[in-house]
Design a protein around this motif. Structure first.
Motif, PDB file in Angstrom:
ATOM      1  N   GLY A  11     -12.502   3.201   5.045  1.00  0.00           N
ATOM      2  CA  GLY A  11     -13.330   2.727   3.933  1.00  0.00           C
ATOM      3  C   GLY A  11     -13.424   3.686   2.756  1.00  0.00           C
ATOM      4  N   SER A  12     -12.553   4.700   2.711  1.00  0.00           N
ATOM      5  CA  SER A  12     -12.650   5.667   1.612  1.00  0.00           C
ATOM      6  C   SER A  12     -12.042   5.119   0.315  1.00  0.00           C
ATOM      7  CB  SER A  12     -11.957   6.982   1.996  1.00  0.00           C
ATOM      8  OG  SER A  12     -10.617   6.735   2.376  1.00  0.00           O
ATOM      9  N   GLY A  13     -11.269   4.039   0.438  1.00  0.00           N
ATOM     10  CA  GLY A  13     -10.701   3.414  -0.761  1.00  0.00           C
ATOM     11  C   GLY A  13      -9.194   3.558  -0.879  1.00  0.00           C
ATOM     12  N   LYS A  14      -8.543   3.931   0.215  1.00  0.00           N
ATOM     13  CA  LYS A  14      -7.088   4.157   0.185  1.00  0.00           C
ATOM     14  C   LYS A  14      -6.330   2.925  -0.326  1.00  0.00           C
ATOM     15  CE  LYS A  14      -6.945   5.007   4.653  1.00  0.00           C
ATOM     16  NZ  LYS A  14      -8.388   4.955   4.954  1.00  0.00           N
ATOM     17  N   ARG A 141     -19.418  -0.595   2.748  1.00  0.00           N
ATOM     18  CA  ARG A 141     -18.258  -1.316   2.191  1.00  0.00           C
ATOM     19  C   ARG A 141     -17.425  -1.958   3.302  1.00  0.00           C
ATOM     20  NH1 ARG A 141     -16.598   3.517  -1.996  1.00  0.00           N
ATOM     21  NH2 ARG A 141     -18.293   3.188  -3.473  1.00  0.00           N
ATOM     22  N   ASN A 176     -14.155   8.776  -4.579  1.00  0.00           N
ATOM     23  CA  ASN A 176     -14.432   7.365  -4.852  1.00  0.00           C
ATOM     24  C   ASN A 176     -15.937   7.150  -4.701  1.00  0.00           C
ATOM     25  OD1 ASN A 176     -14.390   4.588  -5.089  1.00  0.00           O
ATOM     26  ND2 ASN A 176     -13.524   4.229  -3.057  1.00  0.00           N
ATOM     27  N   ASP A 179     -17.852   3.005  -9.108  1.00  0.00           N
ATOM     28  CA  ASP A 179     -17.424   1.621  -8.841  1.00  0.00           C
ATOM     29  C   ASP A 179     -15.895   1.495  -8.735  1.00  0.00           C
ATOM     30  OD1 ASP A 179     -16.766   1.999 -11.446  1.00  0.00           O
ATOM     31  OD2 ASP A 179     -18.224   0.588 -12.269  1.00  0.00           O
ATOM     32  N   LEU A 183     -12.425   3.925  -9.765  1.00  0.00           N
ATOM     33  CA  LEU A 183     -11.368   4.337  -8.838  1.00  0.00           C
ATOM     34  C   LEU A 183     -10.000   3.943  -9.404  1.00  0.00           C
ATOM     35  CD1 LEU A 183     -10.483   5.537  -6.128  1.00  0.00           C
ATOM     36  CD2 LEU A 183     -10.787   3.273  -5.098  1.00  0.00           C
TER      37      LEU A 183
HETATM   38  P1  ATP Z   1      -9.435   1.430   5.830  1.00  0.00           P
HETATM   39  O1  ATP Z   1      -9.390   2.850   6.253  1.00  0.00           O
HETATM   40  O2  ATP Z   1     -10.369   0.611   6.638  1.00  0.00           O
HETATM   41  O3  ATP Z   1      -8.084   0.810   5.683  1.00  0.00           O
HETATM   42  P2  ATP Z   1      -9.511   1.973   3.005  1.00  0.00           P
HETATM   43  O4  ATP Z   1      -9.656   3.451   2.932  1.00  0.00           O
HETATM   44  O5  ATP Z   1      -8.159   1.414   2.740  1.00  0.00           O
HETATM   45  O6  ATP Z   1     -10.094   1.418   4.358  1.00  0.00           O
HETATM   46  P3  ATP Z   1     -10.437   0.056   1.044  1.00  0.00           P
HETATM   47  O7  ATP Z   1     -10.033  -1.098   1.887  1.00  0.00           O
HETATM   48  O8  ATP Z   1      -9.671   0.335  -0.186  1.00  0.00           O
HETATM   49  O9  ATP Z   1     -10.542   1.391   1.937  1.00  0.00           O
HETATM   50  O10 ATP Z   1     -11.965  -0.073   0.642  1.00  0.00           O
HETATM   51  C1  ATP Z   1     -12.925  -0.522   1.574  1.00  0.00           C
HETATM   52  C2  ATP Z   1     -13.744  -1.644   0.965  1.00  0.00           C
HETATM   53  O11 ATP Z   1     -14.567  -1.068  -0.038  1.00  0.00           O
HETATM   54  C3  ATP Z   1     -12.910  -2.721   0.281  1.00  0.00           C
HETATM   55  O12 ATP Z   1     -13.519  -3.967   0.471  1.00  0.00           O
HETATM   56  C4  ATP Z   1     -12.947  -2.324  -1.200  1.00  0.00           C
HETATM   57  O13 ATP Z   1     -12.834  -3.440  -2.038  1.00  0.00           O
HETATM   58  C5  ATP Z   1     -14.321  -1.679  -1.304  1.00  0.00           C
HETATM   59  N1  ATP Z   1     -14.383  -0.576  -2.258  1.00  0.00           N
HETATM   60  C6  ATP Z   1     -13.529   0.439  -2.412  1.00  0.00           C
HETATM   61  N2  ATP Z   1     -13.932   1.284  -3.366  1.00  0.00           N
HETATM   62  C7  ATP Z   1     -15.074   0.778  -3.845  1.00  0.00           C
HETATM   63  C8  ATP Z   1     -15.990   1.196  -4.863  1.00  0.00           C
HETATM   64  N3  ATP Z   1     -15.799   2.305  -5.563  1.00  0.00           N
HETATM   65  N4  ATP Z   1     -17.071   0.429  -5.078  1.00  0.00           N
HETATM   66  C9  ATP Z   1     -17.290  -0.702  -4.352  1.00  0.00           C
HETATM   67  N5  ATP Z   1     -16.481  -1.151  -3.389  1.00  0.00           N
HETATM   68  C10 ATP Z   1     -15.386  -0.421  -3.129  1.00  0.00           C
END
Ligand code: ATP
Length: 197
Positions: A11-14, A141, A176, A179, A183
């Motif tokens: 969920g870090s936003g990768k 998230r 991240n 919003d 990012l």
């Molecule tokens: P995972 O490790 O589970 O694959 P990830 O690191 O790829 O997660 P994302 O899938 O990019 O993370 O982000 C997690 C969720 O948070 C998604 O639904 C994304 O839309 C949302 N998200 C990411 N960044 C933000 C932000 N800055 N503000 C609000 N929502 C966000």
């Protein structure tokens, strides 16, 4: 072709970050998706998984028996064993993909993987980017995204490394903490910075 690793906790936003890089022209390999594909297509890997986890790891259709494997690998803390089978194949096949994507004309190849720095910094990457977000935000998230309970996310977070300790292995740290558009803005700046060099 530049090779970039993007990592960070759940969920870090990768994925959000990488999708922006893809829009800007990078080829992005999502390691988890690729691993899932290899687990049902690579014959040798399939045999190895069957011999370590049992034939039940696959359904008769050839699909992965997710419920069984989740029980065997995740509930019994044998994820490392599964990773040890899958990761060498994954990295080997990624190297082949480098060549293919380079021929196709890509200038930047991005590998998105939560498990990237467990054995140190991979030699094949020019840059490693670490995504960070406050744990509370990550949990809420992912709860929204996956419709899962908080406990299952914290369980997974607890099984991941402490990414703050991995900062010295990274070239860029992207926070991240605002919003999605901020990012995406950071992804654009990052892409401009590396693509110029
Ligand atoms: P995972 O490790 O589970 O694959 P990830 O690191 O790829 O997660 P994302 O899938 O990019 O993370 O982000 C997690 C969720 O948070 C998604 O639904 C994304 O839309 C949302 N998200 C990411 N960044 C933000 C932000 N800055 N503000 C609000 N929502 C966000």
């Amino acid at each position: 072709m530049l090779k970039v690793g993007v990592t960070g906790g759940i969920g870090s936003g990768k994925t959000t970050f990488c999708k922006k890089l893809a829009e800007l022209g990078a080829y992005v390999l999502y390691a988890d998706d690729f691993a899932r594909e290899l687990m049902v297509t690579d014959k040798q890997l399939i045999q190895e998984i069957k011999s370590v986890f049992g034939k039940k790891a696959y359904l008769e259709s050839g699909k992965l028996n997710k419920a069984y494997l989740a029980e065997e690998a995740f509930a019994k803390d044998r994820v490392e064993e599964l990773n040890a089978l899958v990761h060498p194949v994954l990295w080997e096949r990624s190297k082949k993909l480098y060549k293919i994507k380079e021929k196709e004309g890509y200038k930047v190849f991005v590998k998105e993987a939560a498990v990237l720095l467990n054995n140190g910094r991979p030699q094949d990457l020019d840059y490693v980017v670490l995504l960070r977000a406050p744990e509370k935000e990550r949990i809420s998230r992912v709860m929204d995204r996956d419709k899962t309970k908080e406990q299952s996310i914290t369980d997974r977070i607890n099984k991941q490394p402490d990414f703050d300790e991995l900062v010295p292995l990274c070239d860029f740290v992207i926070d991240n903490d605002s919003d999605i558009s901020s990012l995406e803005e950071k992804a654009i700046k990052f892409y401009q910075k590396i693509a110029i060099h």
